[in-house]
Enzyme design. Structure first.
Site, PDB file in Angstrom:
ATOM      1  N   ASP A 184       5.505   8.024  -7.089  1.00  0.00           N
ATOM      2  CA  ASP A 184       4.632   7.464  -8.126  1.00  0.00           C
ATOM      3  C   ASP A 184       3.203   7.423  -7.601  1.00  0.00           C
ATOM      4  OD1 ASP A 184       3.288   6.112 -10.116  1.00  0.00           O
ATOM      5  OD2 ASP A 184       4.866   4.619 -10.418  1.00  0.00           O
ATOM      6  N   HIS A 189      -2.707   2.102  -7.974  1.00  0.00           N
ATOM      7  CA  HIS A 189      -2.020   1.313  -6.956  1.00  0.00           C
ATOM      8  C   HIS A 189      -2.583   1.509  -5.546  1.00  0.00           C
ATOM      9  CE1 HIS A 189       0.839   0.193  -9.997  1.00  0.00           C
ATOM     10  NE2 HIS A 189       1.126   1.452 -10.240  1.00  0.00           N
TER      11      HIS A 189
END
Length: 282
Positions: A184, A189
């Site tokens: 991912d 993030h």
């Protein structure tokens, strides 16, 4: 050609998508969701298996979400991961070649937003391994005339008593940077500038990383650390976890083999709500 969001999408299936993993992938995922060699050696060391965390199934299962993104018109900048579930049909092998078969399961019109659900069946030559289910919330995509969908009021509500088990796991400052290597790569993030452009004060943990931390708590507390006793885990993402936060999992066993689950940070903000797991009791 991508299709417009409408109730007609329900039942749409995608061509089987091949995937594979090795023992190294399994170990990397385990470290990404916080496994510790001193207490969870069998999950991070090939000479001891490795055992596979049941929540690893979301990694190949999420290919179904990618398949839906290619089939449906959507602005990915307005996408939020709403809910995640997994049903384990048998323990996940430490290395495998599989296919994921995706299907759109629901399309709801929330007015200012749309909610879409997608299922992913992960199977190998021996049959089904796990089935995942995810819902996504698309801001600004509602108003197409569909049903609002069922209310979540009263679903998986924690009993009004102290939990039967409380498990606290710390996350590390590099937790999101490590977890993203399992597939991912969303820059929200890891990249502070990207996170701020998206309206957040700094990068935060992947929802599925939090999901994996809580899955570990379920496995070790209710399943005796035996993946074969893990049944299912469904959760709603409610708030962000930032690297360095603690993830506090609270478990209420409400009947044999069924527990209500809630996760918070050390600050008390609920990060997984309306959650439930099933397991094989001793």
């Amino acid at each position: 050609m991508a299709k417009k969001i409408s109730p007609d999408l329900v039942g749409e299936t995608f061509s089987p998508m091949p995937a594979s993993w090795t023992k190294k992938d399994i170990q990397l995922y385990a470290l990404g969701v916080g496994c510790q060699p001193d207490t969870e050696l069998a999950f991070v060391y090939e000479q001891k298996g490795p055992k596979v965390l049941p929540t690893y199934g979301v990694i190949p299962g999420m290919m179904a979400l990618g398949g839906m993104m290619g089939k449906v018109e959507m602005n990915l900048a307005n996408l939020l991961h709403g809910e995640q579930a997994i049903v384990q049909h048998r323990p996940i092998p430490p290395q495998a070649k599989v296919e994921c078969i995706g299907k759109i399961t629901e399309v709801w019109d929330k007015g200012k937003a749309a909610v879409l659900g997608v299922e992913g069946l992960v199977q190998d030559k021996d049959g089904p391994i796990c089935t995942t289910h995810a819902t996504i919330f698309l801001k600004g995509a509602g108003g197409f005339g569909g049903d609002r969908g069922p209310s979540s009021e009263g679903i998986n509500v924690a009993p009004e008593r102290e939990p039967d088990h409380v498990v606290t796991y710390p996350t590390r400052p590099e937790q999101a940077a490590l977890y993203r290597l399992s597939g991912d790569p969303n820059p929200i993030h890891i990249d502070p500038n990207f996170a701020m452009m998206a309206g957040y004060k700094k990068p935060f943990l992947h929802g599925l990383c939090t999901y994996g931390f809580v899955g570990r708590a379920i496995l070790h507390t209710l399943c005796g650390s035996d993946p074969a006793r893990f049944g299912s885990f469904e959760a709603r993402f409610a708030d962000q976890v930032y690297p360095g936060d603690d993830i506090v999992t609270k478990l209420w066993v409400v009947e044999p083999g069924v527990a209500i689950v809630q996760a918070e940070t050390q600050k008390g903000n609920v990060v997984l709500s309306k959650s439930k797991c099933t397991f094989k009791p001793e």
